[in-house]
Motif scaffolding. Structure first.
Motif, PDB file in Angstrom:
ATOM      1  N   GLN A   1       2.061   2.064  -3.337  1.00 62.58           N
ATOM      2  CA  GLN A   1       0.514   2.166  -4.414  1.00 62.58           C
ATOM      3  C   GLN A   1       1.128   3.649  -4.149  1.00 62.58           C
ATOM      4  OE1 GLN A   1      -1.229  -0.915  -3.385  1.00 62.58           O
ATOM      5  NE2 GLN A   1      -1.642  -1.639  -5.307  1.00 62.58           N
ATOM      6  N   MET A   2       1.314   4.563  -2.853  1.00 59.12           N
ATOM      7  CA  MET A   2       0.715   5.645  -2.598  1.00 59.12           C
ATOM      8  C   MET A   2       2.298   6.737  -3.561  1.00 59.12           C
ATOM      9  SD  MET A   2      -0.664   5.235   1.221  1.00 59.12           S
ATOM     10  CE  MET A   2      -1.618   4.868   1.813  1.00 59.12           C
TER      11      MET A   2
ATOM     12  N   ARG B   1       0.481  -1.791  -0.091  1.00 64.92           N
ATOM     13  CA  ARG B   1       0.018  -0.166  -0.555  1.00 64.92           C
ATOM     14  C   ARG B   1       1.015   1.412  -0.131  1.00 64.92           C
ATOM     15  NH1 ARG B   1      -2.356  -2.990   3.672  1.00 64.92           N
ATOM     16  NH2 ARG B   1      -2.061  -1.097   5.659  1.00 64.92           N
ATOM     17  N   ALA B   2       2.009   1.440   0.388  1.00 64.17           N
ATOM     18  CA  ALA B   2       2.957   2.637   0.854  1.00 64.17           C
ATOM     19  C   ALA B   2       3.559   2.881  -0.209  1.00 64.17           C
ATOM     20  CB  ALA B   2       3.836   2.283   2.049  1.00 64.17           C
TER      21      ALA B   2
ATOM     22  N   ASN C   1       3.963   8.938  -5.508  1.00 65.85           N
ATOM     23  CA  ASN C   1       3.901   9.993  -6.618  1.00 65.85           C
ATOM     24  C   ASN C   1       4.838  10.145  -7.512  1.00 65.85           C
ATOM     25  OD1 ASN C   1       1.065  10.032  -5.413  1.00 65.85           O
ATOM     26  ND2 ASN C   1       1.458  11.443  -4.547  1.00 65.85           N
TER      27      ASN C   1
END
Length: 124
Positions: free
Chosen positions: A43-44, A40-41, A46
């Protein structure tokens, strides 16, 4: 049998798909809440700069270079390079090349997915 260093991945597109191809399968040995949090991290993130910052903090330089090397080995195998070419260009051991090749053909299709996306990006 081909001599060492002369093996290629010419049959990349002709290999049997792994069981479960096109079906999301997760190795239960990998699946846990900490790994979920890590993904999840990731995927965050940018930007490439954020990736560099995060991976510098979370891994050693050697760990990150090893991951980058494996991805390049997979790309080169997909494009039919010989083991000898791959060793010369990446410094990867033949054991690493063999492991990546096994994952490329019989793994969870992670390499195939990302290599197809990277190939598409290069064509843009």
């Amino acid at each position: 049998m081909q001599e060492r260093g002369k093996e290629t991945a010419n049959n990349y597109n002709h290999m049997e798909p792994h069981k479960g191809a096109n079906i999301m399968t997760i190795n239960p040995k990998l699946k846990d809440s900490l790994t979920d949090q890590l993904f999840r991290a990731i995927q965050m993130l940018n930007s490439q700069e954020e990736c560099y910052q995060f991976f510098e903090d979370i891994s050693t330089v050697s760990e990150l270079r090893a991951l980058a090397q494996r991805l390049e080995v997979a790309r080169m195998l997909k494009h039919g390079h010989t083991y000898e070419d791959i060793v010369d260009q990446t410094g990867a051991s033949t054991a690493t090349i063999s492991r990546v090749k096994r994952c490329l053909y019989y793994g969870a299709d992670g390499y195939k997915t990302i290599l197809a996306r990277l190939d598409g990006e290069e064509q843009e």
